[in-house]
Design a protein around this motif. Sequence first.
Motif, short mmCIF file in Angstrom:
data_model
loop_
_atom_site.label_atom_id
_atom_site.label_comp_id
_atom_site.label_asym_id
_atom_site.label_seq_id
_atom_site.Cartn_x
_atom_site.Cartn_y
_atom_site.Cartn_z
N VAL A 127 79.39 80.65 63.83
CA VAL A 127 79.54 80.23 65.23
C VAL A 127 78.46 79.21 65.58
CG1 VAL A 127 79.42 81.00 67.62
CG2 VAL A 127 80.58 82.41 65.92
N GLU A 128 77.25 79.53 65.17
CA GLU A 128 76.13 78.64 65.45
C GLU A 128 76.40 77.24 64.89
OE1 GLU A 128 72.34 79.61 63.53
OE2 GLU A 128 71.48 79.83 65.53
N LYS A 129 76.90 77.23 63.69
CA LYS A 129 77.17 75.96 63.02
C LYS A 129 78.26 75.18 63.76
CE LYS A 129 77.23 74.60 58.17
NZ LYS A 129 77.43 75.16 56.79
N ALA A 130 79.31 75.88 64.14
CA ALA A 130 80.40 75.22 64.85
C ALA A 130 79.91 74.63 66.16
CB ALA A 130 81.53 76.22 65.10
N PHE A 131 79.06 75.39 66.84
CA PHE A 131 78.54 74.92 68.12
C PHE A 131 77.57 73.76 67.93
CE2 PHE A 131 79.19 78.84 71.06
CZ PHE A 131 80.54 78.75 70.84
N ALA A 132 76.84 73.81 66.84
CA ALA A 132 75.86 72.75 66.60
C ALA A 132 76.53 71.43 66.26
CB ALA A 132 74.91 73.16 65.47
N SER A 133 77.75 71.52 65.78
CA SER A 133 78.41 70.29 65.32
C SER A 133 79.40 69.76 66.35
CB SER A 133 79.12 70.56 64.00
OG SER A 133 80.20 71.44 64.20
N THR A 134 79.35 70.31 67.54
CA THR A 134 80.26 69.83 68.58
C THR A 134 79.47 69.26 69.75
OG1 THR A 134 81.83 71.58 68.03
CG2 THR A 134 82.16 70.42 70.11
N THR A 135 79.67 67.99 70.02
CA THR A 135 78.97 67.38 71.16
C THR A 135 79.86 67.41 72.39
OG1 THR A 135 79.81 65.17 70.72
CG2 THR A 135 77.80 65.81 69.58
N LEU A 136 79.25 67.23 73.51
CA LEU A 136 80.01 67.16 74.76
C LEU A 136 80.96 65.97 74.72
CD1 LEU A 136 77.33 68.01 77.46
CD2 LEU A 136 78.97 69.50 76.32
N ALA A 137 80.52 64.89 74.12
CA ALA A 137 81.37 63.70 74.03
C ALA A 137 82.66 64.02 73.28
CB ALA A 137 80.62 62.57 73.34
N GLU A 138 82.54 64.79 72.23
CA GLU A 138 83.73 65.17 71.46
C GLU A 138 84.69 65.99 72.30
OE1 GLU A 138 81.38 65.35 67.20
OE2 GLU A 138 82.42 67.15 67.92
N ILE A 139 84.14 66.83 73.11
CA ILE A 139 85.00 67.65 73.96
C ILE A 139 85.75 66.81 74.98
CG2 ILE A 139 84.92 69.34 75.84
CD1 ILE A 139 83.02 70.96 74.25
N LEU A 140 85.05 65.82 75.50
CA LEU A 140 85.71 64.94 76.47
C LEU A 140 86.77 64.09 75.80
CD1 LEU A 140 82.85 63.70 78.81
CD2 LEU A 140 84.39 65.63 79.05
N ALA A 141 86.50 63.70 74.57
CA ALA A 141 87.38 62.76 73.89
C ALA A 141 88.61 63.43 73.30
CB ALA A 141 86.60 62.05 72.78
N GLU A 142 88.53 64.73 73.15
CA GLU A 142 89.59 65.48 72.48
C GLU A 142 90.97 65.11 73.03
OE1 GLU A 142 89.92 69.42 70.15
OE2 GLU A 142 88.29 68.02 70.50
N PRO A 143 91.88 64.76 72.13
CA PRO A 143 93.24 64.49 72.57
C PRO A 143 93.90 65.80 72.94
CG PRO A 143 93.13 64.43 70.20
CD PRO A 143 91.73 64.66 70.69
N ASN A 144 94.29 65.90 74.17
CA ASN A 144 94.78 67.20 74.65
C ASN A 144 95.44 66.97 75.99
OD1 ASN A 144 94.95 69.83 75.85
ND2 ASN A 144 93.51 70.51 74.28
N ASN A 145 96.51 67.62 76.23
CA ASN A 145 97.18 67.42 77.51
C ASN A 145 96.53 68.20 78.64
OD1 ASN A 145 97.92 69.66 76.18
ND2 ASN A 145 100.11 69.21 76.11
N SER A 146 95.56 69.01 78.32
CA SER A 146 94.79 69.64 79.38
C SER A 146 93.46 68.92 79.52
CB SER A 146 94.53 71.11 79.05
OG SER A 146 95.75 71.82 79.06
#
Lengths: 169, 169
Positions: A127-146
């Motif tokens: 979990v730590e690793k997954a969280f460490a490798s995800t930036t806020l920018a990536e979350i914003l950029a994510e292609p997603n209809n939500s």
Amino acid sequence: MDVKVQNVGFLKMFSQTVEYALRAVVQLAYKAPEPCTTEQIAEATMVPKAYLSKVLQGLSRAGIVNSQRGIRGGMSLSKSPDELTILDVVNSVDPIQRIHQCPLGLKSHGANLCPLHRRMDESLATVEKAFASTTLAEILAEPNNSAPLCERVDQNPYVNLTTPRSPEN
Amino acid sequence: MDVKVQNVGFLKMFSQTVEYALRAVVQLAYKAPEPCTTEQIAEATMVPKAYLSKVLQGLSRAGIVNSQRGIRGGMSLSKSPDELTILDVVNSVDPIQRIHQCPLGLKSHGANLCPLHRRMDESLATVEKAFASTTLAEILAEPNNSAPLCERVDQNPYVNLTTPRSPEN
DNA sequence: TCAAAACAGGATACGGATGTCTGATTTAAT
DNA sequence: ATTAAATCAGACATCCGTATCCTGTTTTGA
């Protein structure tokens, strides 16, 4: 129904505080670099305003956000969204507690975890690793209809669909 | 020292109850198929006896262990260690709560999670998967110089080494 | 200068998870 | 049958995360 038979609760792996903190920074990233007032964030993220204020204070002390008092003030990210990871936020508010020693405190095992605790710690590490490798920018950029977070809201939340324990019926 | 600056705690991804339950079943698996009394388990696993009793009752209701009252009674696994996974135990006591809907309760997102919550749920799924694929037998068989759980004990436990937030000093 | 906007932080309340205690119930051995 | 060993059940007690309230402090803009 919903008898709550005894000590059977739910494993919330992430605390409310973590949830709120993440919503807040995602919202801030969404509006960046403009500052938002606590009230604006509270409305957008549906977090109790008074408590959000506390959470944001914590994020401020940790250097995740900047706070500016007075008219035209508010909260803003202290770094660019692509420099902030989910882990940064989580650890600022509720640090992930890895298992470093045998929880039974056995001298014989030191940092040398038994198979059970090693498995558990490996999960934490994942979990730590997954969280460490995800930036806020990536979350914003994510292609997603939500949208990353959400503006329009209709109604109520949080139903539990897991049917965690239903032996029969 | 240890100032506890405000709402800064620790993210315990696993509850005490889960920890205790896992210790107990590992111990039972270790002794299987012989039954153990609550007291014996409590000593071996260093769990408060009275509370362990509650936890074991939960495991009993969930069908993970069998309880036998009276002289020569005790707790025993209801299945073979290679038929019981960590997830079985965890879910019997504190079911892992996946994120099935937008926690903000937005109708527009339904089961369709936003990027943030999707990432979080993916982490939960990863843990769930890891736990589902680990049996008690595997834990016992693990090649490791530390025994699955532990008999001899010297002293105290649970130190936090993570230095979660120490801006200075 | 002054008032409004906004954060800062202490005090307090509340609920659920954790833990204790005591008595009741079941069971095997004698 | 009696007794000792064990679980079962419920009533407490306690602690901590969550949440609210209220007052103070800082800052800005008119």
